[in-house]
Design a protein around this motif. Structure first.
Motif, PDB file in Angstrom:
ATOM      1  N   LEU A 135       0.980  -1.366   0.000  1.00 26.50           N
ATOM      2  CA  LEU A 135       0.396  -0.023  -0.363  1.00 26.50           C
ATOM      3  C   LEU A 135       0.900   1.357   0.029  1.00 26.50           C
ATOM      4  CD1 LEU A 135      -3.087  -1.324   2.620  1.00 26.50           C
ATOM      5  CD2 LEU A 135      -2.953  -1.197  -0.226  1.00 26.50           C
ATOM      6  N   LEU A 136       1.899   0.936   0.919  1.00 29.57           N
ATOM      7  CA  LEU A 136       2.849   2.259   0.347  1.00 29.57           C
ATOM      8  C   LEU A 136       3.711   2.681  -0.657  1.00 29.57           C
ATOM      9  CD1 LEU A 136       4.746   2.014   4.103  1.00 29.57           C
ATOM     10  CD2 LEU A 136       3.392   3.826   3.551  1.00 29.57           C
ATOM     11  N   ALA A 137       4.139   1.939  -1.671  1.00 25.24           N
ATOM     12  CA  ALA A 137       4.557   1.703  -2.706  1.00 25.24           C
ATOM     13  C   ALA A 137       3.395   2.429  -3.539  1.00 25.24           C
ATOM     14  CB  ALA A 137       4.673   0.443  -3.182  1.00 25.24           C
ATOM     15  N   TYR A 138       2.291   1.340  -3.449  1.00 28.61           N
ATOM     16  CA  TYR A 138       0.857   2.076  -4.553  1.00 28.61           C
ATOM     17  C   TYR A 138       0.435   3.181  -4.045  1.00 28.61           C
ATOM     18  CZ  TYR A 138      -3.805   2.451  -6.071  1.00 28.61           C
ATOM     19  OH  TYR A 138      -5.169   3.169  -6.923  1.00 28.61           O
ATOM     20  N   CYS A 139       0.148   4.615  -3.062  1.00 22.02           N
ATOM     21  CA  CYS A 139       0.351   5.198  -2.701  1.00 22.02           C
ATOM     22  C   CYS A 139       1.325   6.756  -3.391  1.00 22.02           C
ATOM     23  CB  CYS A 139      -0.285   5.909  -0.848  1.00 22.02           C
ATOM     24  SG  CYS A 139      -1.472   4.872  -0.199  1.00 22.02           S
ATOM     25  N   TYR A 140       2.183   5.837  -3.258  1.00 22.09           N
ATOM     26  CA  TYR A 140       3.720   6.858  -3.815  1.00 22.09           C
ATOM     27  C   TYR A 140       3.076   7.377  -5.309  1.00 22.09           C
ATOM     28  CZ  TYR A 140       8.241   8.895  -5.392  1.00 22.09           C
ATOM     29  OH  TYR A 140       8.700   8.915  -6.273  1.00 22.09           O
ATOM     30  N   GLU A 141       3.257   5.868  -6.047  1.00 19.77           N
ATOM     31  CA  GLU A 141       2.736   5.633  -7.334  1.00 19.77           C
ATOM     32  C   GLU A 141       1.584   6.891  -7.442  1.00 19.77           C
ATOM     33  OE1 GLU A 141       1.341   5.046 -11.197  1.00 19.77           O
ATOM     34  OE2 GLU A 141       3.579   5.471 -10.197  1.00 19.77           O
ATOM     35  N   ILE A 142       0.450   6.610  -6.937  1.00 18.94           N
ATOM     36  CA  ILE A 142      -0.974   7.347  -7.177  1.00 18.94           C
ATOM     37  C   ILE A 142      -0.473   9.760  -6.943  1.00 18.94           C
ATOM     38  CG2 ILE A 142      -3.141   8.150  -6.315  1.00 18.94           C
ATOM     39  CD1 ILE A 142      -3.656   5.195  -7.869  1.00 18.94           C
ATOM     40  N   CYS A 143       0.240   9.433  -6.107  1.00 17.97           N
ATOM     41  CA  CYS A 143       0.931  10.691  -5.719  1.00 17.97           C
ATOM     42  C   CYS A 143       1.731  11.702  -6.130  1.00 17.97           C
ATOM     43  CB  CYS A 143       1.528  10.961  -4.398  1.00 17.97           C
ATOM     44  SG  CYS A 143       2.132  12.470  -3.579  1.00 17.97           S
ATOM     45  N   VAL A 144       2.489  10.234  -6.768  1.00 15.39           N
ATOM     46  CA  VAL A 144       3.427  11.223  -8.329  1.00 15.39           C
ATOM     47  C   VAL A 144       3.215  11.206  -9.366  1.00 15.39           C
ATOM     48  CG1 VAL A 144       6.056  10.070  -7.387  1.00 15.39           C
ATOM     49  CG2 VAL A 144       4.896   8.976  -8.733  1.00 15.39           C
ATOM     50  N   ASN A 145       2.063  10.285 -10.060  1.00 16.67           N
ATOM     51  CA  ASN A 145       1.920  10.950 -11.348  1.00 16.67           C
ATOM     52  C   ASN A 145      -0.099  11.463 -11.085  1.00 16.67           C
ATOM     53  OD1 ASN A 145       3.716   9.268 -12.633  1.00 16.67           O
ATOM     54  ND2 ASN A 145       2.851   7.142 -12.387  1.00 16.67           N
ATOM     55  N   GLU A 146       0.206  11.685 -10.075  1.00 10.88           N
ATOM     56  CA  GLU A 146      -1.902  12.665  -9.477  1.00 10.88           C
ATOM     57  C   GLU A 146      -2.597  11.656 -10.374  1.00 10.88           C
ATOM     58  OE1 GLU A 146      -0.418  17.372  -9.857  1.00 10.88           O
ATOM     59  OE2 GLU A 146      -0.633  16.094 -11.992  1.00 10.88           O
ATOM     60  N   GLY A 147      -2.820  10.966 -10.025  1.00 10.05           N
ATOM     61  CA  GLY A 147      -3.839   9.650 -10.403  1.00 10.05           C
ATOM     62  C   GLY A 147      -3.853   8.995 -11.633  1.00 10.05           C
ATOM     63  N   ASP A 148      -3.030   9.227 -12.927  1.00  7.98           N
ATOM     64  CA  ASP A 148      -2.534   8.627 -13.742  1.00  7.98           C
ATOM     65  C   ASP A 148      -1.929   7.569 -14.276  1.00  7.98           C
ATOM     66  OD1 ASP A 148      -4.688  11.049 -14.999  1.00  7.98           O
ATOM     67  OD2 ASP A 148      -3.018  11.841 -15.201  1.00  7.98           O
ATOM     68  N   LYS A 149      -2.247   6.929 -14.867  1.00 11.39           N
ATOM     69  CA  LYS A 149      -1.179   5.626 -14.729  1.00 11.39           C
ATOM     70  C   LYS A 149      -0.693   5.815 -16.159  1.00 11.39           C
ATOM     71  CE  LYS A 149      -3.757   3.595 -11.642  1.00 11.39           C
ATOM     72  NZ  LYS A 149      -5.035   4.194 -11.776  1.00 11.39           N
ATOM     73  N   ASN A 150       0.399   5.069 -16.296  1.00 14.59           N
ATOM     74  CA  ASN A 150       1.673   5.211 -17.472  1.00 14.59           C
ATOM     75  C   ASN A 150       2.760   4.287 -17.076  1.00 14.59           C
ATOM     76  OD1 ASN A 150       3.746   5.763 -15.713  1.00 14.59           O
ATOM     77  ND2 ASN A 150       3.112   7.869 -15.708  1.00 14.59           N
ATOM     78  N   VAL A 151       3.231   4.006 -18.379  1.00 18.59           N
ATOM     79  CA  VAL A 151       4.265   3.141 -18.726  1.00 18.59           C
ATOM     80  C   VAL A 151       5.419   2.958 -17.204  1.00 18.59           C
ATOM     81  CG1 VAL A 151       4.441   2.513 -21.417  1.00 18.59           C
ATOM     82  CG2 VAL A 151       6.289   3.962 -19.933  1.00 18.59           C
ATOM     83  N   GLU A 152       5.469   3.573 -16.041  1.00 16.28           N
ATOM     84  CA  GLU A 152       6.174   3.197 -15.522  1.00 16.28           C
ATOM     85  C   GLU A 152       5.478   3.089 -14.243  1.00 16.28           C
ATOM     86  OE1 GLU A 152       9.482   3.569 -15.290  1.00 16.28           O
ATOM     87  OE2 GLU A 152       9.889   4.135 -17.810  1.00 16.28           O
ATOM     88  N   SER A 153       3.986   2.996 -14.045  1.00 16.38           N
ATOM     89  CA  SER A 153       3.213   2.689 -13.315  1.00 16.38           C
ATOM     90  C   SER A 153       3.139   1.331 -12.187  1.00 16.38           C
ATOM     91  CB  SER A 153       2.166   3.099 -13.487  1.00 16.38           C
ATOM     92  OG  SER A 153       1.677   3.611 -13.610  1.00 16.38           O
TER      93      SER A 153
END
Length: 603
Positions: free
Chosen positions: A275-293
Motif C-alpha cells: 500500500l505504501l508503494a501504491y500511494c507513492y505511485e498515485i501521488c507522483v503521477n496524480e492519479g494517472d497511469k503510465n508505463v512506469e506505474s
C-alpha cells in the motif's frame, strides 16, 4: 452455468439483491433463500451466496424484473430488524466455495475454523521483537509469496522473472541473505547529488503533494459522520466499487487460507508495504497511469521486488523510505511521509478501501508484461484474503502503524549530515558573493576617487595650457596670421578625389605642403609612382591654372590638354600678404576646381 453480475444493498429491515441476467426468460426462474443461504436460477445463470446475516420468508419478500435492463431485484426481510450485515460488497467471499467431489476431502475447513481461530486469538502485539525465522524447508526450496506459501516458482520461470524482481535465484537464497543483499544494493544505489537536488529544488515536489486522491475525500466524509454520531459506520458508505472492479471480484476463485500466526504477521506487514508503494505511485503521477506505474509499485515494495518477509512495522517503513530515496525520479522524504499518511487513511476506511487499492494494483500488473506474475504470487491472494479479514484486525493494524515513528536518521543514509553540509556550502557561497560585492564596490569607489584626482590635475594642466596658448597667440599675432587658404587646402587634402571618369580615389594619395619661408606645392604618394599619380598631378596643376581663366576657357583647356597629353606648366604667380610676411598662392574665389573640373569633363 454462468455466474451473473450481482449487487447487494441493505436498509434496516430488508436485504436487496440485484441480479443482471440479460437474455434470460423472466417466466422461468427459481429463487430459494433460508437463513444465510440464497440461491437463484434462470437458465443459463446460477447464483449461490452465503450471506453475512440471516433472512426469513414471512410474506414481505418482493421480486421484480426490468425487461429493458434485464435485471431481477429481490427484497428479502431480515430475521432481526435493524441488524447490520457486514461485508456485502466483498463479492468473492459471498460466493460459496465449491464442494469437493471426493468422499472425504484431504483438508477440510470445519465451521470456518480459520475465522474462529482468528476471532478467539489474543490481541497481536505488532511492536514485539521477533525471533529470526529458522528455515525448515529444504535449502533449495526457500518460501516466498503471499503468506510464504510458494516455492520453486522461479526455478521454472527464471528467464521471464529476471526483470520483475531484483533478487537472483530466490529459491536458493534464505530470507536473511535476501535482506543483506537488499540493504547493500540500496546503499550502492543512493546518490547524494540527486537527493540534495530534490531537497533544495522542491517546487515540483510541493506541486505533487497538493494532489488529493479519492480516499482523502472519503476519509473526510467518514470523519465528519463519525463526529456527528458515535455509531459505527462501515466503509461501503464511503467507498464505491465500479462495475469493472465488481467484475474483477467475480472472477476470483473463492478459497480459504490456512495461515499460522507468523504467516499472518508476514501477510499484514506485506500489505502495508504494498500500500505504501501504491500511494507513492498515485501521488507522483496524480492519479494517472503510465508505463512506469508498474515499475514504481514493484520497485518501491521490497515485498514484491526482493520477496522480503518483514518482522515489524518499523522495518517496513524504513525499507520503503530507503527505496524512495534511491530508485524513483522524485526522491524526497516528504513523499515518504505523504505515502505513510495516505496508507493510514486507507486502513481507517476499512477493508473495502484496501480492496479497492488492491484491485487497482491487480489491473496495473495485469496490463504489464511480465509483472502479471506478481498477481499470482501476491495480489490475487491478497484480494481474496482481505475480504475475509475482520475489521477489528485492520483497525488494530492501523493503530499500530500510527504509533510508529519514522525519521531521516532511521534511513541509515546520513541524510541529516548531507543536508547540514549542503547548507554550510550555500552559506559560504553567499558569504563569498557578499565579500566579492563589497570588494567590487570598494574598487569602484577607489576608481571614482582616482578619476576625481585626475580631473583636478587635468583642470590645473588645462589652466596652464591656457596660459601657454595665450602666450602663443600673442607671438603668432606678432609674426602674422595664417592665411585662410591653408584651411582650404587642408579640406581639399582630406576630401575624396574623383577623376574625370567618375572613379573615387583614396584620400591619402596626395598632400599639399605650405612652408613659412617659401611657397611650395608638391605631391607625395604612399603608393608606388605610376601613371595614375602622374594623371592626378596633371589634374591638380590644371585646376590651379584654370582657376585664373574664365569658365569657358577652363573647360576647353582641360579637354584639349587631356587629348593632347601635354603637361600643364607650374603656376608662378605669387604675391605678398597684407602684412608682407610669407607668400601665398592667389586663388580666385570660385567653386572647388576639382569638382568643377569633373563636372565640366562629364559634360
Amino acid at each position: 452455468m454462468i455466474t451473473p453480475a450481482f449487487e447487494l444493498t441493505q436498509d434496516p429491515d430488508f436485504l436487496t439483491v440485484k441480479i443482471r441476467v440479460p437474455y434470460a426468460r423472466a417466466s422461468e426462474f427459481d429463487i430459494y433463500f433460508e437463513g444465510e443461504d440464497f440461491k437463484f436460477y434462470a437458465k443459463p445463470y446460477f447464483l449461490r451466496l452465503t450471506l453475512p446475516g440471516r433472512i426469513v420468508e414471512d410474506g414481505r419478500e418482493k421480486a421484480s424484473y426490468n425487461t429493458d435492463e434485464g435485471t431481477f431485484t429481490i427484497q428479502l426481510p431480515k430475521e432481526v430488524p435493524g441488524q447490520y450485515f457486514e461485508g456485502l460488497d466483498m463479492l468473492t467471499s459471498l460466493l460459496a466455495p465449491k464442494k469437493s467431489r471426493s468422499a472425504k476431502p484431504l483438508v477440510e475447513e470445519i465451521a470456518a475454523s480459520a475465522e474462529l481461530s482468528e476471532e478467539n486469538e489474543e490481541e497481536f502485539d505488532w511492536e514485539m521483537e521477533q525471533i529470526p525465522y529458522e528455515e525448515s524447508t529444504p535449502p533449495l526450496q526457500h518460501p516466498y509469496g503471499f503468506g510464504n506459501l510458494r516455492s520453486g516458482v522461479f526455478q521454472r520461470l527464471q528467464d521471464e522473472l529476471s526483470d520483475v524482481i531484483d533478487i537472483k535465484d530466490p529459491d536458493q537464497t534464505p530470507a536473511e541473505e535476501r535482506r543483506r543483499k537488499r540493504l547493500a544494493a540500496e546503499a550502492a544505489k543512493f546518490e547524494p547529488d540527486h537527493y540534495l537536488a530534490d531537497f533544495f529544488e522542491d517546487e515540483a515536489i510541493k506541486h505533487l503533494l497538493k494532489y488529493k486522491p479519492w480516499w482523502i475525500d472519503a476519509h473526510k466524509k467518514m470523519t465528519a459522520l463519525q463526529g456527528e454520531s458515535h455509531q459505527e459506520h462501515d466503509s461501503p458508505a464511503f467507498v464505491i466499487f465500479s462495475e469493472e472492479e465488481r467484475e474483477q471480484m467475480r472472477k476470483f476463485t473463492n478459497k480459504s487460507y490456512l495461515l499460522d500466526k507468523r504467516s499472518r504477521q508476514h501477510a499484514y506487514l506485506g500489505l502495508i508495504d504494498i500500500l505504501l508503494a501504491y500511494c507513492y505511485e498515485i501521488c507522483v503521477n496524480e492519479g494517472d497511469k503510465n508505463v512506469e506505474s508498474s515499475w514504481n509499485i514493484r520497485k518501491l515494495s521490497a515485498t514484491l521486488c526482493w520477496l522480503e518477509s518483514f518482522s515489524s512495522i518499523h522495518d517496513v517503513l524504513v525499507s520503503f523510505g530507503r527505496r524512495v530515496l534511491c530508485y524513483p525520479l522524485y526522491r524526497h522524504f516528504g513523499l515518504v511521509t505523504r505515502a505513510f499518511n495516505d496508507t493510514v487513511m486507507i486502513l481507517q476506511l476499512g477493508k473495502a478501501a484496501v480492496l479497492k487499492c488492491l484491485l487497482d494494483i491487480h489491473k496495473i500488473f495485469m496490463e504489464s508484461d511480465p509483472a502479471y506474475i506478481l498477481n499470482d504470487l501476491f495480489i490475487t491472494d491478497y484480494c481474496i484474503w482481505i475480504q475475509k479479514v475482520k475489521s477489528k484486525k485492520l483497525a488494530a493494524l492501523c493503530e499500530s502503524l500510527q504509533k510508529t515513528t519514522l525519521s531521516k536518521s532511521h534511513m541509515g543514509l546520513e541524510l541529516e549530515e548531507l543536508e547540514a553540509a549542503a547548507v554550510l556550502v550555500q552559506e559560504e557561497e553567499k558569504a563569498l558573493k557578499a565579500a566579492g560585492t563589497v570588494s567590487k564596490q570598494q574598487l569602484l569607489c577607489s576608481e571614482s576617487e582616482t578619476s576625481d584626482s585626475e580631473e583636478s590635475s587635468s583642470t590645473s594642466s588645462s589652466e596652464t595650457e591656457g596660459s601657454d596658448s595665450d602666450e602663443q597667440e600673442s607671438s603668432t599675432s606678432e609674426d602674422g596670421e595664417i592665411n585662410s587658404f591653408q584651411g582650404t587646402l587642408q579640406e581639399e587634402r582630406t576630401a575624396p578625389l574623383i577623376d574625370c571618369n567618375g572613379l573615387r580615389q583614396g584620400t591619402d594619395t596626395s598632400a599639399v605642403e605650405v612652408g613659412d619661408g617659401k611657397s611650395k606645392v608638391s605631391l607625395q604618394s604612399t603608393t608606388p609612382p605610376g601613371k595614375l599619380v602622374e594623371e592626378l598631378e596633371m589634374q591638380i596643376h590644371s585646376a590651379m591654372r584654370l582657376s585664373e581663366q574664365p569658365e569657358g576657357l577652363a573647360t576647353a583647356g582641360c579637354i584639349s590638354q587631356e587629348r593632347e597629353g601635354s603637361p600643364v606648366p607650374k603656376p608662378d604667380r605669387f604675391s605678398e600678404d597684407a602684412a608682407g610676411k610669407g607668400n601665398f598662392l592667389e586663388v580666385s574665389p570660385k567653386p572647388n576646381p576639382l569638382l568643377f573640373l569633373c563636372s565640366t569633363n562629364e559634360d
